[in-house]
Structures are given as C-alpha cells and as structure tokens.
Scaffold this active site. Structure first.
Site, short mmCIF file in Angstrom:
data_model
loop_
_atom_site.label_atom_id
_atom_site.label_comp_id
_atom_site.label_asym_id
_atom_site.label_seq_id
_atom_site.Cartn_x
_atom_site.Cartn_y
_atom_site.Cartn_z
N HIS A 99 -1.22 35.00 9.03
CA HIS A 99 -2.07 34.56 8.08
C HIS A 99 -1.89 33.03 7.47
CE1 HIS A 99 1.66 35.00 5.81
NE2 HIS A 99 1.12 34.29 4.95
C1 UD1 Z 1 -0.27 33.46 -0.29
C2 UD1 Z 1 0.87 32.38 -0.48
C3 UD1 Z 1 1.64 32.63 0.82
C4 UD1 Z 1 2.06 34.16 1.30
C5 UD1 Z 1 0.95 34.85 1.09
C6 UD1 Z 1 1.37 36.17 1.44
C7 UD1 Z 1 0.32 30.32 -1.54
C8 UD1 Z 1 0.08 28.97 -1.47
N1 UD1 Z 1 0.25 31.13 -0.30
O1 UD1 Z 1 -1.27 33.31 0.77
O2 UD1 Z 1 2.65 31.78 0.80
O3 UD1 Z 1 2.82 33.81 2.36
O4 UD1 Z 1 0.17 34.87 -0.12
O5 UD1 Z 1 0.23 37.15 1.62
O6 UD1 Z 1 0.34 30.77 -2.58
N2 UD1 Z 1 -7.27 37.63 -0.94
C9 UD1 Z 1 -7.93 39.15 -0.92
N3 UD1 Z 1 -7.07 40.04 -1.67
C10 UD1 Z 1 -6.13 39.59 -2.61
C11 UD1 Z 1 -5.64 38.25 -2.34
C12 UD1 Z 1 -6.52 37.30 -1.66
O7 UD1 Z 1 -8.89 39.41 -0.18
O8 UD1 Z 1 -5.46 40.42 -3.14
C13 UD1 Z 1 -7.88 36.72 0.07
C14 UD1 Z 1 -9.06 35.96 -0.63
O9 UD1 Z 1 -10.12 35.55 0.15
C15 UD1 Z 1 -8.35 34.44 -0.92
C16 UD1 Z 1 -7.31 34.59 0.44
O10 UD1 Z 1 -7.03 35.74 0.63
O11 UD1 Z 1 -8.97 33.49 -1.03
C17 UD1 Z 1 -6.06 33.60 0.14
O12 UD1 Z 1 -5.24 34.18 -0.96
P1 UD1 Z 1 -4.23 33.39 -1.62
O13 UD1 Z 1 -3.42 34.33 -2.75
O14 UD1 Z 1 -4.85 32.21 -2.20
O15 UD1 Z 1 -3.43 32.79 -0.62
P2 UD1 Z 1 -2.52 33.91 0.65
O16 UD1 Z 1 -3.28 33.45 1.98
O17 UD1 Z 1 -2.86 35.36 0.17
#
Ligand code: UD1
Length: 376
Positions: free
Chosen positions: A207
C-alpha cells in the site's frame, strides 16, 4: 482528581497498538482514559472489525475526518482535535505510530500546553520521501515522553538531541497484540476457507505510495505477483488505496477476485491476517507491522522497500529488504523456497508485556509535576 489521558487512534495500524495500552491502563488504575478516533480510516473492514476483535472500547470522541490530501486531512484533524481538547482539557495526549493522525493530534495538544506521549517513538527510515518519516520526526520533536519499541529508536532520539529523561525503551505493543491473539487466530478457518488446507502459500500486502502510486511500478509488481503465484499460490489482501490505484491505472484486471493462483481479497480482519501469516511460507509486504509480526513468528518476509525504520527486523528478525525490482524479489523468493533464510532470533522486550510497561510509565508521567503543571 484522577488524571485523564486521551488515547488517539486514527488508522488501522494504530488499533493493534492501542489495545494493549488500554488493557495496561485498566490494570494499573489511577488514571482515566478517553479513546479519540480521528476517522482517518473509516471503512468497516479497516476499522470496526479491529475494535471488535481486539476488544477495544468504543471511542469516546469521534472526529470523523475521512480521507483527503495530506495537508487537508492533517489540517482537519488539528482543527477538530483542538476544539475537542478545549472543551475537555485532558491531562495528557498519547499518540501511536506514524500516521497523519499521530502528528496532527500531537501538534494540536502541545499548542494548548497539553503534554504528549508517543508510543513507537524514535523509529527512522532516513527516507524523507515517506510521509510517515516526516510524521515520526515532528511527533518526536513535540512529545514529552518517548516510548520506544527497539534499540535503534533510542540511538536515533539521542542523535537528534532528545533529553535522556524523555526516553524509555519499553518494547513493542504490536507484539503484545500478536501474542494475546495467536490462539484465536489458529482457531480460524481462514486457510480452509481459501482452499489452501495442507498447501504451501504466500501472503502479500502492498500500500505504500512508493509501490502503488506510480503506474509503471504498480504494473510491474502486479505482473510479478502473477508470475510468482504460478510457483506458490499467493493470498493478496489488498488495501483500498491499492485497489483504487489499480483501477485508476487500468490495471484492475490484475487484482480481480476469482483468480486461482493470485487470490485477491479485500483488507482482512486482524485474526484472519494473523491466521494467514501463521500458515504462510513467505510474506511479501511493504507494511511496517508485518515486518515485525513475521520476525516474531519466524516467517520469511520479503520487504518491498529500500529502507526500514525497524532495522531489528532485519538484524534479528526474518525480514530482508528487496525493494521493488523484479530481479531482487525473484531471487529472494527463490531463496525462501529452497530454505535459505534465517529463522530469526528473540528480540528483546518483544515479549507481550510492553502494554503494562507503557501503562506504568504513563501513570508516573501523568502524575509527575511536569505533566500536570503544563496541562493546567
Ligand atoms: C495510512 C498511513 C500509513 C499506514 C496505512 C495503513 C499516513 C500518512 N499513512 O495510509 O502510514 O501504513 O494507513 O493502512 O497516515 N481509504 C479507504 N477507506 C478507508 C481509509 C482509506 O478507502 O477507511 C482510501 C481512500 O481512497 C484514501 C486512501 O485509502 O484516500 C488513503 O488513505 P489514508 O488514510 O490517507 O492513507 P493510507 O494509505 O491508508
């Protein structure tokens, strides 16, 4: 008056770290706590199922921030957490790991003079292109109490000039959660549900932006996984941001469900993940938590990164950094299949007791004149 600590969680890897601290604080007594959920992760599969399985009480405060760019998400958390702090004024704020919720809540708290404790302090990848590295450095600069999981963290904090009195080597809470759930995970029928009973298989997660945000890199990695899966079936638990990236880049067919060798699933609950890792012959991942879990379980781990903030998983554990080039990954994969892989040694303080050590430190800290004076 009994002091009150906020425990902040926002994203999936926070929940496994929060659970043992909650248990530790309940056992030690003398301090109340409120669970604050920022809402950075909100899908039931990334969130609710972890609270349920890990027995974490429902959040007392929910900030509902959702997804966004780094700036927008971080800003939203700061604004909403500050408003909540101004209403309640806890004696201290405890943040976990290195996600955007960690740095945002630490900043909101210190600006109001509320002291911060950081669980998993001191880890450094020395790679400033990783969003988490900025979060780690800034959070540690702000935190009053630095609770460290492995010796490299202490070295890094000292080099950055942190005072000795702020640093405590307490061990790894993630491993507390692993140890207390291992029997429940073994009892899961996850492997038979996937028709892998009695078969060797590998487990995959990806991811990180460095692997999934660039079309050429993601395409190359997905094709490679299909190739490797012809040698050994691979179970791929796919993060929502990876699925979204694959579809955006017209690579959706490579992560479609219903393929027999590369078994593509959505994000898995904690117990199913642990059950799959326990039975796996190899794990391919860019997750920090999985590098730690495989090291303790003695499962070979190909870490698809050029660096790690958790070097003990390479020196004592079972992780090898293989980056994202097909040659290095294929060669390491072959080493695993022929059994040429270290079994891993015991890692000091990764013993299932980190949550109680942290609870004891938090109690002393919150009762100390410093913490209480600052929080008035
Ligand atoms: C976040 C953390 C990362 C961690 C990861 C574990 C930061 C900078 N990154 O990354 O360190 O390893 O979590 O999962 O905080 N999304 C969904 N559903 C959700 C949450 C996210 O669909 O419940 C999708 C959305 O498109 C979102 C994308 O995932 O824009 C990224 O989510 P985000 O929380 O910004 O970062 P992660 O990649 O999950």
């Amino acid at each position: 008056m009994t002091p009150v600590l906020d425990l902040v969680a926002g994203a999936r890897p926070n929940f496994m770290k929060l659970a043992p601290v909650v248990r530790g604080l309940m056992a030690v007594g003398g301090v109340e706590f409120k669970i604050v959920h920022t809402g950075q992760h909100y899908d039931p599969a990334m969130n609710d199922v972890f609270f349920r399985e890990l027995g974490i009480p429902a959040p007392d405060v929910h900030l509902d921030v959702g997804s966004g760019t780094h700036g927008a998400q971080t800003a939203r958390i700061i604004e909403r957490y500050e408003a909540s702090l101004m209403e309640r004024r806890p004696s201290g704020t405890v943040v976990f790991g290195d996600v955007n919720s960690t740095v945002a809540c630490a900043l909101a708290a210190v600006k109001l003079g509320i002291p911060v404790a950081h669980v998993e302090a001191g880890l450094r990848s020395f790679d400033r292109s990783m969003p988490e590295e900025t979060n780690r450095i800034l959070t540690d600069a702000m935190a009053d109490l630095l609770l460290v999981s492995e010796p490299s963290g202490v070295t890094n904090l000292r080099r950055e000039g942190a005072e000795e009195g702020r640093i405590r080597l307490v061990g790894n809470v993630m491993i507390d959660t692993l140890r207390s759930n291992i029997d429940a995970a073994r009892a899961r029928a996850t492997v038979s549900r996937l028709n892998l009973d009695g078969r060797r298989y590998g487990f995959v997660t990806l991811h990180r932006p460095s692997n999934v945000d660039d079309q050429e890199t993601l395409g190359r990695l997905l094709h490679l996984l299909h190739e490797l899966a012809r040698e050994l079936p691979l179970v791929f638990a796919i993060h929502p941001r990876t699925v979204a990236a694959a579809h955006r880049m017209s690579l959706g067919h490579l992560v479609a469900e219903g393929q027999s060798h590369l078994i593509c699933l959505g994000p898995q609950p904690y117990l199913d993940t642990l059950s799959l890792v326990l039975g796996a012959s190899v794990v391919l991942t860019d997750s920090g938590g999985l590098q730690e879990e495989t090291s303790v379980l003695g499962v070979p781990c190909l870490t698809l990164r050029e660096n790690t903030e958790r070097p003990v998983t390479v020196t004592l554990g079972t992780s090898r950094l293989v980056g994202n080039s097909p040659e290095r990954i294929t060669s390491a994969f072959a080493d695993v299949l022929k059994g040429a892989w270290p079994r891993g040694e015991t890692i000091p303080l990764w013993d299932g007791q980190a949550g109680s050590r942290i609870a004891a430190e938090l109690l002393t800290w919150v009762r100390s004149s410093d913490a209480v004076t600052i929080s008035k």
